[in-house]
Design an enzyme around this catalytic site. Structure first.
Site, short mmCIF file in Angstrom:
data_model
loop_
_atom_site.label_atom_id
_atom_site.label_comp_id
_atom_site.label_asym_id
_atom_site.label_seq_id
_atom_site.Cartn_x
_atom_site.Cartn_y
_atom_site.Cartn_z
N HIS A 57 92.05 16.03 18.63
CA HIS A 57 93.37 15.45 18.33
C HIS A 57 94.12 16.41 17.42
O HIS A 57 93.53 17.18 16.66
CB HIS A 57 93.21 14.11 17.62
CG HIS A 57 92.78 12.99 18.50
ND1 HIS A 57 93.25 11.71 18.34
CD2 HIS A 57 91.93 12.95 19.54
CE1 HIS A 57 92.70 10.92 19.26
NE2 HIS A 57 91.89 11.65 19.99
N GLU A 59 95.78 15.90 14.66
CA GLU A 59 95.53 15.72 13.23
C GLU A 59 94.19 16.31 12.81
O GLU A 59 94.09 16.94 11.75
CB GLU A 59 95.55 14.22 12.85
CG GLU A 59 96.86 13.54 13.12
CD GLU A 59 96.91 12.81 14.46
OE1 GLU A 59 97.53 11.73 14.53
OE2 GLU A 59 96.34 13.32 15.45
N CYS A 87 95.83 7.50 15.38
CA CYS A 87 94.85 6.55 15.90
C CYS A 87 93.84 6.23 14.79
O CYS A 87 93.91 6.78 13.70
CB CYS A 87 94.13 7.14 17.12
SG CYS A 87 93.01 8.51 16.68
N CYS A 90 91.88 9.44 13.54
CA CYS A 90 92.71 10.34 12.74
C CYS A 90 93.11 9.70 11.41
O CYS A 90 93.12 10.36 10.37
CB CYS A 90 93.92 10.79 13.53
SG CYS A 90 93.44 11.80 14.96
#
Length: 181
Positions: A57, A59, A87, A90
């Site tokens: 991801h 992040e 999410c 993260c």
């Protein structure tokens, strides 16, 4: 001196540039930057399909790079800019990294954990809470996501139609049966 909104917009534009990298790869276009003392020290964009890794991801990548740049897992004097609400994974990483401020573009009503589904960033049960600013360049961030998913649906529809056409070509009896109806 620049106003806070223009500073947030400046760095969100950098996060948006990261999201465009994901978009060009055919990934869900999410981008992130982490700022420390007015300087970007971590960048990331979504690469889950490219890397075949759930952890890829935007992040997580930006946090890893920022930690390396500072030589510490604690990112206590940093601000994280992300084009889509984090999410649960993260958001948990943001809390664990002790990032004090998150600035986000668009909200994620089905998976966001900064208030949409859960509010991990401000759960009083954790030893760290995060200041959150929502909606910075939200229209641009949302439009990129909408464009991506519209194009994806069109590609899937075209692939399905092409698959049906090649299926019919491979089975002449199916084509004759359909023509006779």
């Amino acid at each position: 001196m620049a106003s806070i909104p223009s500073i947030h917009e400046k760095y969100m534009r950098e996060a948006y540039r990261q999201a465009l990298k994901a978009y060009r790869l055919g990934e869900v276009p999410i981008g992130c930057v982490i700022v420390h003392d007015g300087r970007i020290i971590g960048r990331g964009y979504n690469r889950r399909n490219t890397d075949h890794c759930t952890l890829s991801h935007a992040e997580i990548t930006a946090i890893r790079r920022a930690s390396k740049a500072l030589g510490d897992w604690r990112l206590e004097d940093c601000t994280l800019y992300v084009t889509l609400e984090p999410c649960q994974m993260c958001a948990g990483a943001i809390v664990q990294a002790r990032i004090p401020e998150v600035v986000m573009g668009s909200e994620s009503p089905k998976s966001g954990c900064s208030g949409s589904v859960l509010d991990i960033l401000n759960n009083p049960g954790f030893n760290h809470q995060v200041s959150v600013t929502k909606g910075v360049l939200a229209d641009e961030c949302s439009a990129l996501l909408t464009r991506f998913f519209t194009e994806l649906r069109e590609k899937l529809k075209a692939a399905k139609a092409a698959g049906k056409a090649s299926e019919d070509a491979a089975d002449p009896a199916a084509s004759e049966g359909a023509a006779g109806n």
